[in-house]
Design a protein around this motif. Sequence first.
Motif, mmCIF file in Angstrom:
data_model
loop_
_atom_site.group_PDB
_atom_site.id
_atom_site.type_symbol
_atom_site.label_atom_id
_atom_site.label_comp_id
_atom_site.label_asym_id
_atom_site.label_seq_id
_atom_site.Cartn_x
_atom_site.Cartn_y
_atom_site.Cartn_z
ATOM 1 N N LEU A 24 0.801 -1.230 0.000
ATOM 2 C CA LEU A 24 0.000 0.000 0.000
ATOM 3 C C LEU A 24 0.834 1.281 0.000
ATOM 4 N N PRO A 25 1.857 1.437 0.847
ATOM 5 C CA PRO A 25 2.587 2.715 0.838
ATOM 6 C C PRO A 25 3.154 3.082 -0.528
ATOM 7 N N ASP A 26 3.812 2.134 -1.204
ATOM 8 C CA ASP A 26 4.389 2.435 -2.513
ATOM 9 C C ASP A 26 3.307 2.720 -3.552
ATOM 10 N N GLN A 27 2.211 1.960 -3.504
ATOM 11 C CA GLN A 27 1.128 2.184 -4.462
ATOM 12 C C GLN A 27 0.503 3.551 -4.265
ATOM 13 N N LEU A 28 0.224 3.919 -3.019
ATOM 14 C CA LEU A 28 -0.412 5.214 -2.764
ATOM 15 C C LEU A 28 0.537 6.364 -3.019
ATOM 16 N N ARG A 29 1.796 6.148 -2.785
ATOM 17 C CA ARG A 29 2.785 7.214 -3.042
ATOM 18 C C ARG A 29 2.712 7.643 -4.512
ATOM 19 N N GLU A 30 2.674 6.671 -5.400
ATOM 20 C CA GLU A 30 2.614 6.982 -6.828
ATOM 21 C C GLU A 30 1.282 7.623 -7.199
ATOM 22 N N LEU A 31 0.188 7.117 -6.665
ATOM 23 C CA LEU A 31 -1.137 7.636 -7.013
ATOM 24 C C LEU A 31 -1.350 9.049 -6.476
ATOM 25 N N ILE A 32 -0.949 9.286 -5.252
ATOM 26 C CA ILE A 32 -1.147 10.610 -4.653
ATOM 27 C C ILE A 32 -0.247 11.637 -5.329
ATOM 28 N N ASP A 33 0.938 11.220 -5.771
ATOM 29 C CA ASP A 33 1.827 12.151 -6.459
ATOM 30 C C ASP A 33 1.252 12.611 -7.796
ATOM 31 N N ARG A 34 0.330 11.852 -8.373
ATOM 32 C CA ARG A 34 -0.332 12.331 -9.596
ATOM 33 C C ARG A 34 -1.798 12.704 -9.337
ATOM 34 N N GLN A 35 -2.108 12.935 -8.061
ATOM 35 C CA GLN A 35 -3.418 13.445 -7.638
ATOM 36 C C GLN A 35 -4.569 12.487 -7.978
ATOM 37 N N ALA A 36 -4.295 11.202 -8.059
ATOM 38 C CA ALA A 36 -5.343 10.199 -8.319
ATOM 39 C C ALA A 36 -5.901 9.724 -6.977
ATOM 40 N N LEU A 37 -6.558 10.650 -6.278
ATOM 41 C CA LEU A 37 -6.979 10.363 -4.902
ATOM 42 C C LEU A 37 -8.060 9.286 -4.861
ATOM 43 N N ALA A 79 -4.770 -8.030 12.203
ATOM 44 C CA ALA A 79 -4.361 -6.819 12.922
ATOM 45 C C ALA A 79 -3.272 -6.070 12.152
ATOM 46 N N ASP A 80 -2.316 -6.814 11.585
ATOM 47 C CA ASP A 80 -1.253 -6.163 10.822
ATOM 48 C C ASP A 80 -1.794 -5.547 9.534
ATOM 49 N N THR A 81 -2.768 -6.217 8.911
ATOM 50 C CA THR A 81 -3.402 -5.662 7.710
ATOM 51 C C THR A 81 -4.151 -4.383 8.049
ATOM 52 N N LEU A 82 -4.900 -4.424 9.142
ATOM 53 C CA LEU A 82 -5.638 -3.232 9.567
ATOM 54 C C LEU A 82 -4.693 -2.089 9.913
ATOM 55 N N ARG A 83 -3.560 -2.419 10.501
ATOM 56 C CA ARG A 83 -2.596 -1.361 10.822
ATOM 57 C C ARG A 83 -2.116 -0.664 9.558
ATOM 58 N N ALA A 84 -1.795 -1.448 8.516
ATOM 59 C CA ALA A 84 -1.345 -0.849 7.254
ATOM 60 C C ALA A 84 -2.445 0.005 6.639
ATOM 61 N N VAL A 85 -3.672 -0.522 6.641
ATOM 62 C CA VAL A 85 -4.810 0.212 6.074
ATOM 63 C C VAL A 85 -5.044 1.517 6.826
ATOM 64 N N ALA A 86 -5.083 1.431 8.155
ATOM 65 C CA ALA A 86 -5.353 2.630 8.961
ATOM 66 C C ALA A 86 -4.228 3.646 8.833
ATOM 67 N N THR A 87 -2.993 3.176 8.707
ATOM 68 C CA THR A 87 -1.850 4.098 8.574
ATOM 69 C C THR A 87 -1.960 4.908 7.293
ATOM 70 N N VAL A 88 -2.202 4.236 6.164
ATOM 71 C CA VAL A 88 -2.236 4.980 4.897
ATOM 72 C C VAL A 88 -3.506 5.790 4.736
ATOM 73 N N LEU A 89 -4.559 5.464 5.509
ATOM 74 C CA LEU A 89 -5.801 6.242 5.433
ATOM 75 C C LEU A 89 -5.804 7.447 6.364
ATOM 76 N N GLN A 90 -4.777 7.605 7.189
ATOM 77 C CA GLN A 90 -4.755 8.748 8.114
ATOM 78 C C GLN A 90 -4.918 10.090 7.418
ATOM 79 N N PRO A 91 -4.266 10.333 6.274
ATOM 80 C CA PRO A 91 -4.455 11.643 5.631
ATOM 81 C C PRO A 91 -5.896 11.898 5.209
#
Length: 511
Positions: A394-407, A449-461
């Motif tokens: 998720l972090p790498d995927q969202l990094r690329e998407l957010i950098d091109r404003q594909a929210l 729990a680890d999956t939810l942690r990753a999801v919740a972390t990247v959804l914080q913004p």
Amino acid sequence: MSRRFFITTPIYYVNGAPHIGHAYTSIAADVMARWKRLDGFDVFFLTGTDEHGQKVEQAAVATGVDPQAHVDRLSADFRAMAEAMGVSFDDFIRTTEARHKRACAAFWDRLVASGDVYLGAYEGWYALRDESFYNDDELTTLPDGTRLAPTGAPVSWVKEPSYFFRLSAWQDRLLAFYDANPEVIGPPSRRNEVLSFVRQGLKDLSISRSGFRWGVPVPNDPDHVMYVWVDALVNYISALGFPDENGPLWRFWPADLHLLAKEIVRFHAVFWPAFLMSAGLEPPRRVFAHGWWTVEGEKMSKSVGNVIDPRALVAEFGLDPVRYFLLREVPFGSDGDFSRRALIGRLNVELANDLGNLSQRTLSQVARNLGGRLPAIAAPTEDDEALLSLAAALPDQLRELIDRQALHEALETVWKVVRAGNAYVDRQAPWALRKTDPDRMAAVLRVLADTLRAVATVLQPFMPDSMGRMLDQLGVPVEARSLAGLAVPLPGGTVLPAPSGIFPRFAEQAA
């Protein structure tokens, strides 16, 4: 921190109360600013209000108040809206501030020194509502003879002395700039629009007005005030301390992203780069123009009475569901339609059912079957590995998407993991494993729990408060909630607080 990121909203014109369109831009910019902070960037996030111009002066006169008192009240309302939407701005600039007027004067002097400014007289079609001049071929004529700008604003013929900026001299240099920086304008539809406009030929731009007084005075010529769009655009550098290019904030220039609505893309992608290059400054790295919102299929209009106050939505549905809906409902950059039914659907199906239930099912079983302690990591099965690898990506995927404003794509990417998590729960049935294989049950709950942690972390913004509460329930310390923090697993045996629902279902009240 060496990595820097400067993001701006447009400064909002104080000709009425803030509405959902203003909130949309601010929330989107906030998500990107929060994401960059989460990713370890040194971020400066600027918003504010545009307070000069003939329209503002006329509105103040009509209500019998001093223009400054008039804009003080309206600017405070925009600031309150930003705060109510959870917008984490670092500075709120106002164009009536002394620091901004000083920057405008210094910027004007640089344009003059470049040889790109001269005094002449302007004749042309002027739309007061847009504070903009238009060419004859851009106008439409109604049966009654009224002429309208492309925005629908009425225009009138104006003739007055004016200073001009030699925009005509910048056509080839702008085209070369766009060619060398293909990502400088987004989305592609707006880039094509700007390229078409510039290729048709640029005319010199009137950059002062002499028919009213409510504006930034032109240096050495008190009969003129600066054209409101010169004044307004300078906000992006006045907030960084211009003309002091050795000041502590100047390190953020050039802007990494100017975020704005599509009707003002020409000012930001044509006029602003030309002004900056003329003044010897770097142009912005990217200008992204998003679409407009309609309401239940109709254009927002005071006369129709369908203008939506975003704060009323938050009072009814909660802040994070509103933030989520606005960025999830339509591709960012396209037009979108607001409807209560769609908002309630997203809230109940995706937030309450998909994510809320995944969290509640996992954490309630940890509380009930494992004494509220996070289980240790176990050797993963193939099914475990499949879900954990989705979450880890998720972090790498969202990094690329957010950098091109594909929210919207960023949120859909997260929801693929949420849906995969729910399918995994159904397949693994930890409630059944409790009786047949308690160790396997613990391993399954740890994967979840680890999956939810990753999801919740990247959804914080996107949903700061809700995801903060989810991370609380997952036992993640505040200092471990960055993207980098995901690399360090939580220790087994961590005591988790009692779980509680994050997203209650919304039910319409009977009339």
